[in-house]
Design a protein around this motif. Structure first.
Motif, short mmCIF file in Angstrom:
data_model
loop_
_atom_site.label_atom_id
_atom_site.label_comp_id
_atom_site.label_asym_id
_atom_site.label_seq_id
_atom_site.Cartn_x
_atom_site.Cartn_y
_atom_site.Cartn_z
N GLU A 117 -6.70 -18.22 -49.06
CA GLU A 117 -7.94 -18.34 -49.28
C GLU A 117 -8.80 -17.65 -48.03
O GLU A 117 -8.52 -18.26 -46.83
N TYR A 118 -9.50 -17.02 -48.15
CA TYR A 118 -10.38 -16.19 -46.96
C TYR A 118 -11.78 -16.75 -47.37
O TYR A 118 -12.24 -17.02 -48.35
N PRO A 119 -12.64 -16.59 -46.18
CA PRO A 119 -14.23 -16.93 -46.63
C PRO A 119 -14.83 -16.02 -47.58
O PRO A 119 -15.64 -16.42 -48.53
N ASN A 120 -14.60 -14.72 -47.99
CA ASN A 120 -15.07 -13.88 -48.90
C ASN A 120 -14.24 -13.41 -50.26
O ASN A 120 -14.48 -12.82 -50.94
N VAL B 277 -6.30 -14.06 -51.85
CA VAL B 277 -5.28 -12.98 -51.92
C VAL B 277 -4.01 -13.59 -52.51
O VAL B 277 -3.86 -14.74 -52.06
N PHE B 278 -3.56 -13.08 -53.39
CA PHE B 278 -2.26 -13.38 -54.12
C PHE B 278 -1.14 -12.52 -53.78
O PHE B 278 -1.39 -11.46 -53.75
N ILE B 279 -0.16 -13.00 -52.98
CA ILE B 279 1.13 -12.26 -52.48
C ILE B 279 2.38 -12.46 -53.52
O ILE B 279 2.97 -13.76 -53.47
N VAL C 140 -5.16 -19.78 -62.35
CA VAL C 140 -6.48 -20.16 -62.71
C VAL C 140 -7.43 -19.75 -61.46
O VAL C 140 -7.30 -20.33 -60.56
N LEU C 141 -8.17 -18.74 -61.97
CA LEU C 141 -9.18 -18.50 -60.69
C LEU C 141 -10.34 -19.48 -60.62
O LEU C 141 -10.72 -20.01 -61.60
N VAL D 146 -2.65 -8.90 -54.73
CA VAL D 146 -3.98 -8.71 -55.33
C VAL D 146 -5.15 -9.26 -54.63
O VAL D 146 -4.94 -10.90 -54.24
N THR D 147 -6.15 -9.10 -54.48
CA THR D 147 -7.44 -9.47 -53.53
C THR D 147 -8.45 -9.60 -54.91
O THR D 147 -8.88 -8.72 -55.47
#
Length: 155
Positions: A51-54, A57-59, A113-114, A134-135
């Protein structure tokens, strides 16, 4: 996934995949064969989530797959689905047979789940060296409302 492809060609292993029952037997309380195969694929597909501030990202490790063999989807329930299938390579020479087969073949799948702040319209996917990234960008937070000044009239 056919266990015989992984070297389990012994008769003892032939009935293991039938344990879950047939997809057509909806009266049974046992999970369907499709459900069991999907659950196995999800358990065998490693992934990291950052999790980034904006963004999120799924790796996901997708060894041996080309970008055209990978499917990335988001459904109406905000579920990100990532899937692909690694097939057994065709044997190059007549008469050649596997002595040992350890690399995984079969379906690769993960579902996430997003969160509500994920922007389903701003998703990118890049596959490089067998690793899919995936971003998912976040929806920007609403700007704080400025107070409105109301003129007081003499009346």
């Amino acid at each position: 996934m056919d266990l015989r492809l992984m070297g389990f060609d012994h008769p003892l292993f032939h009935h293991i995949m039938d344990y879950a029952g047939d997809d057509k037997s909806s009266n049974s309380s046992a999970p369907s064969r499709t459900f069991m195969l999907d659950a196995k694929a999800m358990a065998a597909t490693p992934a990291d989530v950052k999790e980034y501030p904006n963004s999120y990202v799924f790796i996901i490790d997708m060894p041996g797959l080309k970008s055209g063999d990978i499917k990335v989807q988001v459904d109406g329930d905000n579920v990100l689905s990532i899937s692909g299938e690694r097939k057994r390579e065709a044997e190059e020479k007549e008469g050649a047979k596997y002595v040992r087969m350890e690399r995984r073949v079969g379906k690769l799948m993960r579902k996430f789940v997003l969160p509500e702040n994920a922007n389903k319209e701003k998703i990118t996917a890049v596959c490089q060296d067998g690793v899919l990234t995936v971003t998912v960008e976040n929806v920007p937070p609403p700007e704080p409302k400025k107070p409105r000044t109301i003129e007081v009239k003499i009346g």
